[in-house]
Design an enzyme around this catalytic site. Structure first.
Site, mmCIF file in Angstrom:
data_model
loop_
_atom_site.group_PDB
_atom_site.id
_atom_site.type_symbol
_atom_site.label_atom_id
_atom_site.label_comp_id
_atom_site.label_asym_id
_atom_site.label_seq_id
_atom_site.Cartn_x
_atom_site.Cartn_y
_atom_site.Cartn_z
ATOM 1 N N HIS A 78 -32.697 -30.465 -18.703
ATOM 2 C CA HIS A 78 -31.295 -30.884 -18.847
ATOM 3 C C HIS A 78 -30.577 -29.945 -19.814
ATOM 4 C CE1 HIS A 78 -27.749 -33.208 -19.943
ATOM 5 N NE2 HIS A 78 -28.182 -33.259 -21.187
ATOM 6 N N ASP A 107 -7.970 -5.520 -13.777
ATOM 7 C CA ASP A 107 -9.255 -6.165 -13.487
ATOM 8 C C ASP A 107 -10.091 -6.078 -14.757
ATOM 9 O OD1 ASP A 107 -11.874 -6.899 -12.283
ATOM 10 O OD2 ASP A 107 -10.810 -6.614 -10.401
ATOM 11 N N TRP A 143 -35.809 -27.627 -25.238
ATOM 12 C CA TRP A 143 -35.230 -26.340 -24.852
ATOM 13 C C TRP A 143 -35.524 -25.255 -25.865
ATOM 14 C CZ3 TRP A 143 -30.743 -23.420 -26.595
ATOM 15 C CH2 TRP A 143 -30.221 -23.879 -27.808
ATOM 16 N N SER A 170 -27.882 -11.180 -17.919
ATOM 17 C CA SER A 170 -26.599 -11.603 -17.370
ATOM 18 C C SER A 170 -25.558 -11.778 -18.471
ATOM 19 C CB SER A 170 -26.781 -12.915 -16.608
ATOM 20 O OG SER A 170 -25.556 -13.547 -16.411
ATOM 21 N N SER A 171 -25.932 -12.481 -19.535
ATOM 22 C CA SER A 171 -24.974 -12.746 -20.610
ATOM 23 C C SER A 171 -24.573 -11.462 -21.317
ATOM 24 C CB SER A 171 -25.581 -13.690 -21.652
ATOM 25 O OG SER A 171 -25.800 -14.930 -21.094
ATOM 26 N N HIS A 254 -28.486 -20.735 -33.382
ATOM 27 C CA HIS A 254 -27.271 -21.211 -34.027
ATOM 28 C C HIS A 254 -26.019 -20.492 -33.533
ATOM 29 C CE1 HIS A 254 -25.159 -23.991 -36.376
ATOM 30 N NE2 HIS A 254 -24.358 -23.001 -36.699
ATOM 31 N N GLU A 256 -25.755 -19.261 -30.766
ATOM 32 C CA GLU A 256 -25.650 -19.679 -29.367
ATOM 33 C C GLU A 256 -24.783 -20.927 -29.210
ATOM 34 O OE1 GLU A 256 -26.420 -18.717 -26.413
ATOM 35 O OE2 GLU A 256 -26.124 -20.611 -25.363
ATOM 36 N N TYR A 258 -22.372 -21.678 -31.012
ATOM 37 C CA TYR A 258 -20.982 -21.243 -31.223
ATOM 38 C C TYR A 258 -20.459 -20.483 -30.019
ATOM 39 C CZ TYR A 258 -21.370 -22.834 -35.975
ATOM 40 O OH TYR A 258 -21.521 -23.616 -37.078
ATOM 41 N N SER A 269 -6.487 -23.891 -28.225
ATOM 42 C CA SER A 269 -5.365 -23.224 -28.890
ATOM 43 C C SER A 269 -4.369 -22.669 -27.885
ATOM 44 C CB SER A 269 -5.877 -22.073 -29.761
ATOM 45 O OG SER A 269 -6.909 -22.519 -30.591
ATOM 46 N N HIS A 303 -30.975 -24.306 -41.124
ATOM 47 C CA HIS A 303 -30.640 -25.726 -41.290
ATOM 48 C C HIS A 303 -31.168 -26.555 -40.116
ATOM 49 C CE1 HIS A 303 -26.508 -24.791 -39.272
ATOM 50 N NE2 HIS A 303 -27.363 -25.199 -38.375
ATOM 51 N N HIS A 304 -31.664 -25.873 -39.068
ATOM 52 C CA HIS A 304 -32.327 -26.600 -37.980
ATOM 53 C C HIS A 304 -33.781 -26.898 -38.328
ATOM 54 C CE1 HIS A 304 -29.070 -25.846 -34.997
ATOM 55 N NE2 HIS A 304 -28.851 -24.810 -35.769
ATOM 56 N N THR A 329 -13.594 -24.264 -39.942
ATOM 57 C CA THR A 329 -13.424 -25.252 -38.879
ATOM 58 C C THR A 329 -12.300 -26.214 -39.243
ATOM 59 O OG1 THR A 329 -15.807 -25.080 -38.594
ATOM 60 C CG2 THR A 329 -14.699 -26.787 -37.354
ATOM 61 N N LYS A 332 -9.003 -24.778 -38.492
ATOM 62 C CA LYS A 332 -8.657 -24.867 -37.075
ATOM 63 C C LYS A 332 -8.108 -26.259 -36.727
ATOM 64 C CE LYS A 332 -11.285 -21.311 -34.927
ATOM 65 N NZ LYS A 332 -10.262 -21.006 -33.940
ATOM 66 N N ARG A 451 -35.943 -38.651 -31.087
ATOM 67 C CA ARG A 451 -35.487 -38.094 -29.821
ATOM 68 C C ARG A 451 -36.697 -37.666 -29.000
ATOM 69 N NH1 ARG A 451 -33.382 -32.044 -31.531
ATOM 70 N NH2 ARG A 451 -32.776 -31.972 -29.360
#
Lengths: 534, 288
Positions: A78, A107, A143, A170-171, A254, A256, A258, A269, A303-304, A329, A332, A451
């Site tokens: 998932h 283009d 994941w 790809s990315s 991390h 990622e 973002y 915005s 922090h993870h 943040t 924003k 979890r």
């Protein structure tokens, strides 16, 4: 090889090829954007189905429908499908469609590579999906693919790893294309500080992608060699360290997250000023805040891993550094609110989704702040609290904004207005059910429910049942959006004007074009650059 | 045809799709091979052939377009920027393995040896006798006894080879800019030659490591980091040398002008990047 030359009048309405080959071999940024968007929408439902399997199993305590191993595969797949198959490709699709239109380019800068990055994505997702049917099942380690657990995966492991490689290629190709397009293809007069914020946020996102995807590729390559070629990177017996993987993974992971939120900020915005009928408040500070968030994303990864056993100095450093993210943040959120302040607001569907984003993302941000406090995180870690946190920042934030973007630009893409009543129905069903789905998970987490488990103690039964009911309402109400897309393509509720939204032309270049946009646009650069957005 | 102002946008691309199928077949074949299915290697070879076909076809197309003047200044800038960001992604890829070396060598091996031990840590319970040192194959002595690779035999020679290939490459570039085709071809040939010589030396070193020193990819964390870093670097040297060979053949066919030679520049940047990575390797893997 026929060629379309930008700025040549005789090719003005040069249309696309007929048939399926148009889509396979296309180099047109609009075609490729459409491919990305449809692919992402399809994967959104694949990933969503997996989520509903998870929520069905958790509807009540005890084992109902699936085996624990398969349950863990579902949580893993998932996440992977939603991150790499749905949210990221959806934003790449928007980038493909909108960046050339917003900066007045004919283009994307590297059209052939653009085609390749889409097909690499499809190939990567196919490799990943194929693991569902393999001996030993799909990866079930979460994941994050932590060793040593992930090394116990069956035949799926090398396929999952190579899938990551292809998705990474790809990315990276997509990101290089975005950066080169923004730096090299802007229309005369479109200076960097006149670009719509969506372009800015994507530019910074693209930088993040190029910096982190190779890191993830390296990490999974080490998993591959540890499993098949006798290396000891993550094996303490050989002098390695499983925690090394976690450091490398989160150095990727991390930034990622973002990658999924910065373009979200960009779309918000872009939309909010149009419906507030005011320029975006604090354009420059938005650019700097986005850059600051991107920079901070590289120095907060551990922090993870607060509970993994780091030295106390590491815990403290990563705690304080993480808290800093709240500052840009906050800038924003303040700017979005100030943009709406005293605006002549109207509440069409894109605006409704955007306002819900501002409110609900802020909640997701606050729970993030709670978990940045290392000693408190020892309580929250690996509970449903974190699940609630990141789903608040991804679903009512990224996914809501993707829906908002769909409603906002569908009239431009198709030339037809969507059905506003059905759109609002979609919004209200989503906004209510998403809170029924995720809000109770805060309570579950604080009460200690871990979890990634298929069964739980009975004291968690009530909130899990409510959460699952919310999940089904949310999941099925997203089908409304599919209906909206096809209905709008077929005609919707009538022709859209070129400008679509009142005074949108003042905000961004795409609204100066006809609706639907011709197959080729800005073969001649635009003469006037809109300035309302800053 | 392109003019000075117009940006060339191809109307369709066949090779990307073919290349994707090729790469996917290669990787799926490799995965099947790793899982012990015999057909995996056949699949891999077939996919690789398709991938090489794509590379040949796509680059031939690019070369033809470039020679017919379709790539104006704007297109050139896109290619240059694209190449720079690609090299940046490669830098990040190598950074992972350098990072792994730094982390294990300076942090986690010490922790395994009991550094910073306190209540709640299990290190000493598992391997109470392990004393941290580098190089190491860990408390389990994975892979058995091994010798470490010294810096001042073949590695030093390799350093000199690569550094001089960087010089010949720049010499060739000067030749190209000044319109001296002869110097361009000689310089490129020397660069390619030095590059392949490097690969041969590296292969000899690996052979020695495996047959005489007991040093393999399986020699604990030292062997893992040593072979992964030098191995990926060696692979990049091969790729760079092949690219330079193509550029050499194109130069001999009369391609490139002092103004228009992106392929040469891209190849040269890549080569210098590989060179710099080697210097990092020489210092952090071999000398220190």
């Amino acid at each position: 090889m026929s060629s379309v030359v930008a700025e040549h009048d005789d090719h003005h309405d040069h249309g696309p090829e007929k048939g399926i080959l148009r889509w396979i071999f296309t180099t047109n940024h609009k075609d490729i954007g459409t491919l990305y968007l449809f692919f992402a929408l399809a994967m959104f439902f694949v990933g969503g189905t997996m989520a509903l399997i998870i929520r069905s199993e958790l509807f009540e305590p005890g084992m109902q429908f699936v085996e624990p191993q398969f349950f863990n595969s579902m949580t893993t797949m998932h996440a992977l499908v939603m991150v790499f198959g749905a949210v990221m490709p959806a934003f790449v699709g928007l980038a493909n469609w909108m960046i050339p239109l917003m900066i007045g380019a004919p283009d994307m800068a590297l059209p052939r590579m653009n085609n390749m990055s889409f097909w690499m994505l499809v190939a990567g997702v196919l490799l990943l999906a194929s693991t569902l049917f393999m001996e030993g099942g799909a990866p079930a380690s979460g994941w994050t693919l932590y060793p040593p657990l992930v090394l116990q995966t069956g035949d799926a492991l090398p396929f999952a790893i190579f899938s990551v490689h292809m998705l990474g290629i790809s990315s990276i190709m997509g990101a290089i294309n975005v950066i080169v397009t923004v730096f090299n293809m802007r229309a005369p007069g479109m200076t960097l500080m006149k670009m719509p914020l969506f372009v800015w946020t994507w530019l910074i996102t693209a930088f993040l992608l190029i910096a982190i995807m190779p890191v993830f590729a390296g990490a999974v390559t080490m998993l591959l060699t540890d499993r098949f070629f006798e290396t000891s990177f993550f094996d303490a017996a050989g002098g390695g360290d499983p925690v090394l993987y976690q450091h490398i993974f989160w150095f990727f992971g991390h930034p990622e997250v973002y990658v999924m939120i910065l373009p979200t900020f960009g779309v918000a915005s872009t939309i909010i000023p149009v419906f507030a009928r005011k320029p975006l408040f604090g354009y420059t500070s938005m650019v700097y805040a986005t850059s600051a968030i991107a920079f901070l994303s590289f120095i907060v990864w551990a922090h993870h891993m607060f509970t993994v056993g780091m030295p106390i100095a590491g815990e403290l450093y990563f705690m304080y550094a993480t808290m800093l993210i709240a500052v840009p943040t906050g800038v924003k959120v303040f700017n979005w609110t100030a943009t709406m302040w005293k605006g002549a607001m109207t509440f069409e569907t894109p605006m409704l989704f955007s306002i819900a984003f501002v409110v609900l993302f802020t909640m997701g941000g606050f729970t993030g702040l709670m978990m940045s406090v290392a000693p408190s995180d020892f309580q929250y870690h690996d509970t449903y609290f974190i699940v609630a946190h990141f789903h608040y920042t991804l679903v009512p934030a990224s996914v809501f904004i993707l829906m908002a973007a769909g409603y906002f630009w569908l009239p431009k893409w198709t030339g037809n207005m969507y059905n506003e009543r059905i759109g609002r129905l979609h919004f209200w069903l989503s906004a209510i059910s998403v809170n029924i789905l995720f809000f109770p998970q805060h309570f579950l987490g604080l009460a200690g429910m871990p979890r990634r488990i298929p069964d739980y103690a009975v004291q968690f039964a009530d909130w899990n049942m409510i959460s699952s009911i919310g999940a089904f309402i949310y999941g099925f109400s997203q089908l409304i959006f599919v209906w909206i897309v096809f209905d709008t393509i077929k005609g919707g509720s009538g022709k859209a004007t070129d400008e679509v939204w009142e005074d949108a032309r003042k905000h961004s270049l795409e609204w100066t074009l006809p609706s639907p946009t011709p197959y080729h646009t800005f073969e001649k650069p635009p003469e006037k650059i809109p300035t309302e957005h800053f | 045809m392109s003019t000075d102002k117009a940006y060339y946008i191809p109307s369709k691309a066949v090779w990307p799709f073919i290349g994707t199928i090729g790469l996917m077949t290669t990787l799926a074949g490799f995965a099947n091979y790793l899982n012990g299915f015999g057909y995996g290697s056949t699949m891999m070879v077939f996919g690789l052939m398709l991938f090489v076909l794509m590379l040949t076809g796509w680059f031939a197309l690019q070369a033809a377009e470039s020679e017919s003047g379709m790539h104006n200044h704007g297109v050139e800038i896109s290619y240059r920027m694209g190449m720079m960001w690609f090299i940046f992604s490669e830098v990040m890829f190598f950074a992972v393995f350098f990072g792994a070396l730094w982390y294990t060598r300076n942090l986690s091996v010490d922790w395994l040896g009991g550094f910073g031990d306190g209540p709640g840590r299990s290190t000493n319970m598992l391997w109470p006798d392990f004393e941290a040192h580098w190089p190491t194959n860990g408390p389990g002595e994975i892979g058995g006894e091994f010798e470490t690779m010294g810096a001042f035999g073949l590695p030093l020679l390799n350093t000199l080879l690569l550094l001089s290939s960087g010089v010949t490459c720049t010499w060739a570039h000067h030749g190209l800019l000044a319109g001296h085709r002869d110097q361009l071809i000689k310089g490129l040939a020397a660069t390619v030659g030095l590059g392949f010589l490097f690969v041969i030396c590296q292969a000899t070193e690996y052979h020695e490591a495996y047959t005489e020193m007991g040093l393999t990819l399986g020699s604990g964390i030292y062997g893992s980091t040593f072979f992964m870093l030098t191995g990926f670097h060696g692979f990049h040297v091969c790729v760079g040398a092949i690219i330079l060979t193509v550029v050499l053949f194109r130069s001999m066919k009369g391609h490139f002008t002092p103004e228009n030679h992106f392929a040469f520049e891209g190849a040269a940047w890549y080569w210098h990047f590989v060179d710099v990575v080697w210097l990092g390797l020489f210092i952090f893997v071999y000398i220190l």
